[in-house]
Design a protein around this motif. Structure first.
Motif, PDB file in Angstrom:
ATOM      1  N   ALA A 163      -3.434  -1.815  -4.914  1.00  0.00           N
ATOM      2  CA  ALA A 163      -3.904  -2.230  -3.597  1.00  0.00           C
ATOM      3  C   ALA A 163      -5.114  -1.325  -3.170  1.00  0.00           C
ATOM      4  O   ALA A 163      -6.142  -1.853  -2.675  1.00  0.00           O
ATOM      5  CB  ALA A 163      -2.841  -2.220  -2.618  1.00  0.00           C
ATOM      6  N   ARG A 164      -4.992  -0.011  -3.585  1.00  0.00           N
ATOM      7  CA  ARG A 164      -6.329   0.734  -3.167  1.00  0.00           C
ATOM      8  C   ARG A 164      -7.575   0.311  -3.780  1.00  0.00           C
ATOM      9  O   ARG A 164      -8.394   0.802  -3.523  1.00  0.00           O
ATOM     10  CB  ARG A 164      -5.885   2.380  -3.478  1.00  0.00           C
ATOM     11  N   GLY A 165      -7.230  -0.172  -4.727  1.00  0.00           N
ATOM     12  CA  GLY A 165      -8.431  -0.571  -6.091  1.00  0.00           C
ATOM     13  C   GLY A 165      -8.735   0.465  -6.809  1.00  0.00           C
ATOM     14  O   GLY A 165      -9.769   0.399  -7.573  1.00  0.00           O
ATOM     15  N   LYS A 166      -8.211   1.615  -6.761  1.00  0.00           N
ATOM     16  CA  LYS A 166      -8.337   2.658  -7.864  1.00  0.00           C
ATOM     17  C   LYS A 166      -7.302   3.777  -8.161  1.00  0.00           C
ATOM     18  O   LYS A 166      -6.441   3.902  -7.266  1.00  0.00           O
ATOM     19  CB  LYS A 166      -9.747   3.231  -7.764  1.00  0.00           C
ATOM     20  N   GLN A 167      -7.159   4.255  -9.207  1.00  0.00           N
ATOM     21  CA  GLN A 167      -6.321   5.273  -9.638  1.00  0.00           C
ATOM     22  C   GLN A 167      -6.935   6.602  -9.282  1.00  0.00           C
ATOM     23  O   GLN A 167      -7.839   7.002  -9.382  1.00  0.00           O
ATOM     24  CB  GLN A 167      -6.152   5.334 -11.136  1.00  0.00           C
ATOM     25  N   ALA A 190      -3.963  -1.241 -11.304  1.00  0.00           N
ATOM     26  CA  ALA A 190      -4.342  -0.306 -10.741  1.00  0.00           C
ATOM     27  C   ALA A 190      -5.795  -0.008 -11.724  1.00  0.00           C
ATOM     28  O   ALA A 190      -6.709   0.553 -11.224  1.00  0.00           O
ATOM     29  CB  ALA A 190      -3.410   0.912 -10.754  1.00  0.00           C
ATOM     30  N   ALA A 191      -5.620  -0.391 -12.835  1.00  0.00           N
ATOM     31  CA  ALA A 191      -6.535   0.236 -13.826  1.00  0.00           C
ATOM     32  C   ALA A 191      -7.619  -0.823 -13.702  1.00  0.00           C
ATOM     33  O   ALA A 191      -9.025  -0.408 -13.966  1.00  0.00           O
ATOM     34  CB  ALA A 191      -6.196   0.222 -15.559  1.00  0.00           C
ATOM     35  N   ARG A 192      -7.411  -2.161 -13.600  1.00  0.00           N
ATOM     36  CA  ARG A 192      -8.427  -3.014 -13.366  1.00  0.00           C
ATOM     37  C   ARG A 192      -9.258  -2.841 -12.198  1.00  0.00           C
ATOM     38  O   ARG A 192     -10.547  -3.475 -11.908  1.00  0.00           O
ATOM     39  CB  ARG A 192      -7.657  -4.346 -13.243  1.00  0.00           C
ATOM     40  N   GLY A 193      -8.371  -2.266 -11.121  1.00  0.00           N
ATOM     41  CA  GLY A 193      -9.144  -2.077  -9.662  1.00  0.00           C
ATOM     42  C   GLY A 193      -8.949  -2.823  -8.933  1.00  0.00           C
ATOM     43  O   GLY A 193      -9.772  -3.038  -7.688  1.00  0.00           O
ATOM     44  N   LYS A 194      -8.197  -4.044  -9.273  1.00  0.00           N
ATOM     45  CA  LYS A 194      -7.790  -5.157  -8.166  1.00  0.00           C
ATOM     46  C   LYS A 194      -6.668  -5.803  -8.599  1.00  0.00           C
ATOM     47  O   LYS A 194      -6.265  -6.217  -9.602  1.00  0.00           O
ATOM     48  CB  LYS A 194      -9.199  -5.820  -7.787  1.00  0.00           C
ATOM     49  N   GLN A 195      -5.857  -6.419  -7.585  1.00  0.00           N
ATOM     50  CA  GLN A 195      -4.789  -7.121  -7.652  1.00  0.00           C
ATOM     51  C   GLN A 195      -5.362  -8.584  -7.855  1.00  0.00           C
ATOM     52  O   GLN A 195      -6.484  -9.169  -7.315  1.00  0.00           O
ATOM     53  CB  GLN A 195      -3.954  -7.249  -6.288  1.00  0.00           C
ATOM     54  N   SER A 196      -4.263  -9.256  -8.852  1.00  0.00           N
ATOM     55  CA  SER A 196      -4.777 -10.611  -9.175  1.00  0.00           C
ATOM     56  C   SER A 196      -4.460 -11.590  -7.900  1.00  0.00           C
ATOM     57  O   SER A 196      -4.039 -11.148  -6.910  1.00  0.00           O
ATOM     58  CB  SER A 196      -3.928 -11.174 -10.261  1.00  0.00           C
ATOM     59  N   GLY A 197      -5.248 -12.998  -7.947  1.00  0.00           N
ATOM     60  CA  GLY A 197      -4.857 -13.864  -7.085  1.00  0.00           C
ATOM     61  C   GLY A 197      -3.450 -14.249  -6.811  1.00  0.00           C
ATOM     62  O   GLY A 197      -2.838 -14.319  -5.917  1.00  0.00           O
ATOM     63  N   ARG A 198      -2.748 -14.117  -8.113  1.00  0.00           N
ATOM     64  CA  ARG A 198      -1.331 -14.414  -8.146  1.00  0.00           C
ATOM     65  C   ARG A 198      -0.429 -13.502  -7.586  1.00  0.00           C
ATOM     66  O   ARG A 198       0.426 -13.732  -6.745  1.00  0.00           O
ATOM     67  CB  ARG A 198      -0.723 -14.484  -9.719  1.00  0.00           C
ATOM     68  N   THR A 199      -1.009 -12.154  -7.727  1.00  0.00           N
ATOM     69  CA  THR A 199       0.005 -11.119  -7.032  1.00  0.00           C
ATOM     70  C   THR A 199      -0.213 -11.141  -5.475  1.00  0.00           C
ATOM     71  O   THR A 199       0.776 -11.159  -4.927  1.00  0.00           O
ATOM     72  CB  THR A 199      -0.764  -9.540  -7.412  1.00  0.00           C
ATOM     73  N   MET A 200      -1.412 -11.423  -4.939  1.00  0.00           N
ATOM     74  CA  MET A 200      -1.559 -11.597  -3.554  1.00  0.00           C
ATOM     75  C   MET A 200      -0.946 -12.791  -2.846  1.00  0.00           C
ATOM     76  O   MET A 200      -0.481 -12.644  -1.924  1.00  0.00           O
ATOM     77  CB  MET A 200      -3.061 -11.741  -3.324  1.00  0.00           C
ATOM     78  N   GLU A 201      -0.912 -13.616  -3.658  1.00  0.00           N
ATOM     79  CA  GLU A 201      -0.005 -14.825  -3.118  1.00  0.00           C
ATOM     80  C   GLU A 201       1.280 -14.620  -3.062  1.00  0.00           C
ATOM     81  O   GLU A 201       2.024 -15.132  -2.177  1.00  0.00           O
ATOM     82  CB  GLU A 201      -0.357 -16.068  -4.134  1.00  0.00           C
ATOM     83  N   ILE A 202       1.729 -13.866  -4.122  1.00  0.00           N
ATOM     84  CA  ILE A 202       3.303 -13.724  -4.000  1.00  0.00           C
ATOM     85  C   ILE A 202       3.583 -12.610  -3.225  1.00  0.00           C
ATOM     86  O   ILE A 202       4.669 -12.955  -2.262  1.00  0.00           O
ATOM     87  CB  ILE A 202       3.758 -13.155  -5.462  1.00  0.00           C
ATOM     88  N   GLN A 203       2.921 -11.611  -2.679  1.00  0.00           N
ATOM     89  CA  GLN A 203       3.411 -10.833  -1.788  1.00  0.00           C
ATOM     90  C   GLN A 203       2.895 -11.373  -0.514  1.00  0.00           C
ATOM     91  O   GLN A 203       3.993 -10.889   0.498  1.00  0.00           O
ATOM     92  CB  GLN A 203       2.589  -9.363  -1.971  1.00  0.00           C
ATOM     93  N   ARG A 204       2.007 -12.102   0.047  1.00  0.00           N
ATOM     94  CA  ARG A 204       2.081 -13.005   1.006  1.00  0.00           C
ATOM     95  C   ARG A 204       3.229 -13.765   1.137  1.00  0.00           C
ATOM     96  O   ARG A 204       3.849 -13.931   2.371  1.00  0.00           O
ATOM     97  CB  ARG A 204       0.869 -13.802   1.110  1.00  0.00           C
ATOM     98  N   LEU A 205       3.882 -14.525   0.148  1.00  0.00           N
ATOM     99  CA  LEU A 205       4.952 -15.270   0.343  1.00  0.00           C
ATOM    100  C   LEU A 205       6.221 -14.363   0.721  1.00  0.00           C
ATOM    101  O   LEU A 205       7.008 -14.713   1.810  1.00  0.00           O
ATOM    102  CB  LEU A 205       5.285 -15.989  -0.896  1.00  0.00           C
ATOM    103  N   ILE A 206       6.363 -13.273   0.064  1.00  0.00           N
ATOM    104  CA  ILE A 206       7.559 -12.430   0.248  1.00  0.00           C
ATOM    105  C   ILE A 206       7.460 -12.107   1.881  1.00  0.00           C
ATOM    106  O   ILE A 206       8.562 -11.828   2.459  1.00  0.00           O
ATOM    107  CB  ILE A 206       7.398 -11.331  -0.670  1.00  0.00           C
TER     108      ILE A 206
END
Lengths: 239, 239, 239, 239, 239, 239
Positions: D79-83, F78-94
């Motif tokens: 969520a922070r966007g970096k390690q 965390a390594a990619r540096g961002k959450q995917s659209g799927r992740t964001m969609e799911i956490q908004r739903l929860i």
């Protein structure tokens, strides 16, 4: 009176130390007064994707400032995670200025990467970068010639840069940081050795400026660049 | 035989130029042979949020390398948009090393920001950074004393650092880049002027190392750091 | 002959539709030929941190292009995760250009945020942005006056912008995309209603340009901006 | 007295559950007291670009903590966007530690990706990660052997890790979170089954430490790692 | 009574302007009342890596809002450096909705990129986006047919979308922003021309909703979508 | 026949382990068959800026997957540096699902942070997350009651979730990964203990679905959720 008793059209003492960084293909430490910039040129036997198989080379530039180069320590761009708009604007300017005197076809399918890193800033970092980067570029090209990777130099002419401004109604040349901060108008001029214009960027920080003021700044800049080009030649003559 | 006819336990020529950057509160250009690092210390009259109203100060460090400082030009971290794991590891190390000799309570509610920027790299950039940063820190603290912002120095002792390694079975001190790349074991040691250990980081790149080898490297490092601390004292004595 | 039988110093048809976006405090859709930009001005009762409690306001600008506004769809900057150097350069230019005619003290401690979003691009998006943004700014200021939040207008003068270039040796005004891509020299000029210069940005894409060519481009630009300012006045007169 | 009546050189209860995650090629849940880490090893039939066509494989590691694994919930790095620097430092350490006992040539042109994810943290997450990751690695390699993708195991020796510290003047082994936070000196030791040193990382958090203290911590760590290696062997023996 | 005297099951005035952006392969400006969205479709003769050499095409969508499209100016996502969760959710929805009526095999190995950019927002931006994007898609496909790049249309059916809600106990259709903000339940329905369901997304903002309320909203939505599909057909009939 | 001889409307074995993570205020390990999720609830005595001084609390959720939880290792966000659209969609739903049963005014000015971290994935991770998070939430609220920080529970009702689909024309409940991947229609249903609908999200992956199919899936889901709520009650009854 300006700092150090400078006359309105007087350039600060300029110094260039060649071969400053041992790993680079060309490198120079350039000083315009207290402004100090390390300029390097690196050869990469590759071109960016958009130029692949077009029979030409590329030249690009990056610019940075050490956090402690400025009056108040500025945040490190690597830590912030992005380059500022100012940084990007300057590195685009440096790249365009040098490409204006390079025949990219003669360079062959390779890239020359310019890096300008400001060690100490006191106004005119972008103009010192261009003037110094030309010398670093020259040495990198000389290396290609020495290694017989190219037959003739792709460098068509010198290129150098200087700033000018209007300070309390008077046009002045080569602004230091204090002048730059309090100046009504700020201008950067890039010219070739043949006195062709490459970039003219004039900005009214406060009051708009007139065509007469523009002309006065351009006249001064031309004389300043003539002197800088002479200095580049002298530097390149020495071993 | 090592480059420049160095003996196994011989440190490269070390040079320190104080007051190198005019804007910083303390600054030094340090060289360990061909490795050159600009170290600066900047005072900020503020502490990070986690220390607010705790009656103490803070010291933190950042580290960077100019793209052309290395053998092959490396990508600019500001352009990549993030600092590498190696960079973060080194800047955490520098900060810890210096905090080990600073009484943060005596510093008062202010932060000392250390910056170590590698101009030219040839092995040992993190150890040179620590040794040089101590001198920059010292000058920044002297400024606080001169301005009577603090009454007594928060610096408890000197701190300096050196690398050691095992190269073809022989323990050696202060590795240059070529030795570092081909070394079986690599170690960084940070010690105080009183010869207390602050950091010991030993890594087997290939073969594991033995307790005897560890001891030999620690012995050598201790003698090297003694010499570095003597040099710091001498540098700080001069004007 | 230019597209649409334009003469060298002829501006494309310019159209401005006021009150284009209902939520903005000021908004206009401006067209320079096929180039279309939505310009809005939003009032925020707050200033950025560096201006807090200084008794003055601020004006800043952002610029964007819809992915499909260009000939070949370009990547969405929000998806890439950063704004390009070009975008930052343009939004800095728009902000400076408008601040040149605004008395920030008279604005009070509030910010006017300009947004220029290119719907369709055919050359001259930055110049159309400045000319259109002035009208949006005017309407936002009018709203502040109507609500008696300020007593006198902080707008000191009109401001408008036009591009010029040298195409096959001939100076031309208001370049479309095709002309811009094949032009040797490219220039953007920003002037006030009183014909004061605010920005002059000339760039040699290929050959350097001469002082005569610079003068010819400036003369043309001045006449073009006179016409644009007249059009702004007419637009602001209508309901 | 330590929590749970532990003696200074006593390791917390260590438990390993193999085959914990069904999708991974090797996986183990390891506990050092209340510290719990899921370690997995995944085989990818590919090597990173810098190793392509060099006839060898690669092993790399990543490390993470669930937000709720710590005393106070920490921010999710995704969520922070970096390690964080700490995360990067630890995952580099895990990778180096395991590579020290793997013959990358024998692995063939494939990558083993280690993941260590901390479910619950109570000190020693990096040492538990290394000890557990070795078992996951072993199971992934066994899978390659079973599928006859490789003929002989590339694993040369066991590897395991433990922390030590100096707490109120007394050297202690395998610190829990509370001990770690209040400890003057903190050390992590990685050793092979043959008792070769792979990593020694000692840090003075407050007071510098002496060679005697270093030696005492190393002696203790060696005995602790012997016990951990014995436990790894026992775990791998069971089905 | 609703704004503009709308009845509970009445859709706002819907307008579609085809060929709105000259560079796009298909483009439409769609309005649902004061909500206005530019929808474009661009053809790229390439598929994403995961579909390479699978003999099929792809369709994907991106969504954005101009900063001034909303009641209070929102931050530009390109400046923030990332797209919000809401943006990603909507663009995933638009992509899925359109793919439901496209035979990707018949499309051939190319991608259709949909862009929906909200110029002015007043509720229902995602439903207007889907309805408008279908028309832009249709025009892009027509271009492929005209150029004989494909022989038969890959479009199997129309697709359109509408929102519904329960406001103070009464089911209503096509919510504007004010209704949306104060609504207990909010629903988006996507259906084909054949009245097949593609997406049903109902959310209780406050009170849970009952099966009867769900049924009432679905019935209304079906009638609304029938009208929208009729309008799409009429629009596509005109030149 | 389904895996494990399941009938079309049969839920997989569901297991919940309370107090799974010692640091969290509430925590549960929930399993829907092979899908395993750690759900935690953390109390923070603070609300986000947009709710400050409004006399109410907040509940928000984050979701993540361990890289090795899936069939093929996925890249660490965390390594990619961002959450995917799927992740964001799911956490908004929860977050929305749980807020539907919480009286935020009764919660007081504090935030409950839900974390759902998937340890092993086999379809239904978002539905398991919601069902498990409710139990973690319940335990965190119980802690507030025990500490007399609140007087009455803000929890108005149970909430649980299940997936349904149409597989080869037959409606089925609680899809595993294999069913989910090959299913024509996929639906997630969230309901309260009183059988009120909180979320209905149905998506046609291939063929559109009919109102009859929708009704059949809703009927099945209602029975499944009844069983899940009974299980939540049973779990919360035990110590």
């Amino acid at each position: 009176m300006r700092n150090g008793n400078r006359k309105p059209d007087q350039v600060r003492p300029v110094a260039m130390t060649r071969h400053y960084i041992k790993h680079a293909d060309g490198s120079v430490l350039i000083a315009y007064g207290d402004t100090q910039v390390i300029c390097t040129a690196s050869i990469k036997e590759q071109v960016p994707p958009f130029l692949r198989d077009k029979g030409q080379g590329w030249l690009t530039a990056e610019y940075g400032m050490l956090p402690c180069s400025t009056n108040e320590r500025m945040q490190r761009e690597a830590a912030r995670g992005k380059q500022s708009g100012r940084t990007m604007e300057i590195q685009r300017l440096i790249g365009r200025a040098l490409r204006a005197v390079v025949d990219l076809k003669k360079l062959g399918e390779r890239t020359i990467q310019i890096d300008c890193d400001v060690i100490q800033a006191d106004g005119g970092t972008r103009t010192a970068s261009i003037t110094g980067a030309f010398v670093a570029l020259h040495d990198a090209v000389q290396k290609l010639l020495n290694q017989q990777l190219i037959g003739t130099t792709p460098i068509r002419d010198h290129v150098a840069a200087i700033s000018a401004g209007v300070y309390q109604g008077v046009p002045i040349l080569d602004l230091d940081y204090q002048e730059d901060s309090s100046c009504g108008t700020d201008m950067n001029v890039v010219m070739t050795g043949e006195m062709g214009l490459v970039e003219v960027q004039g900005t009214a920080e406060g009051q708009p400026f007139s065509r007469q003021e523009l002309d006065a700044m351009l006249d001064m800049s031309q004389r300043g660049i003539q002197a800088l080009v002479a200095l580049q030649k002298e530097t390149l003559m020495s071993t």
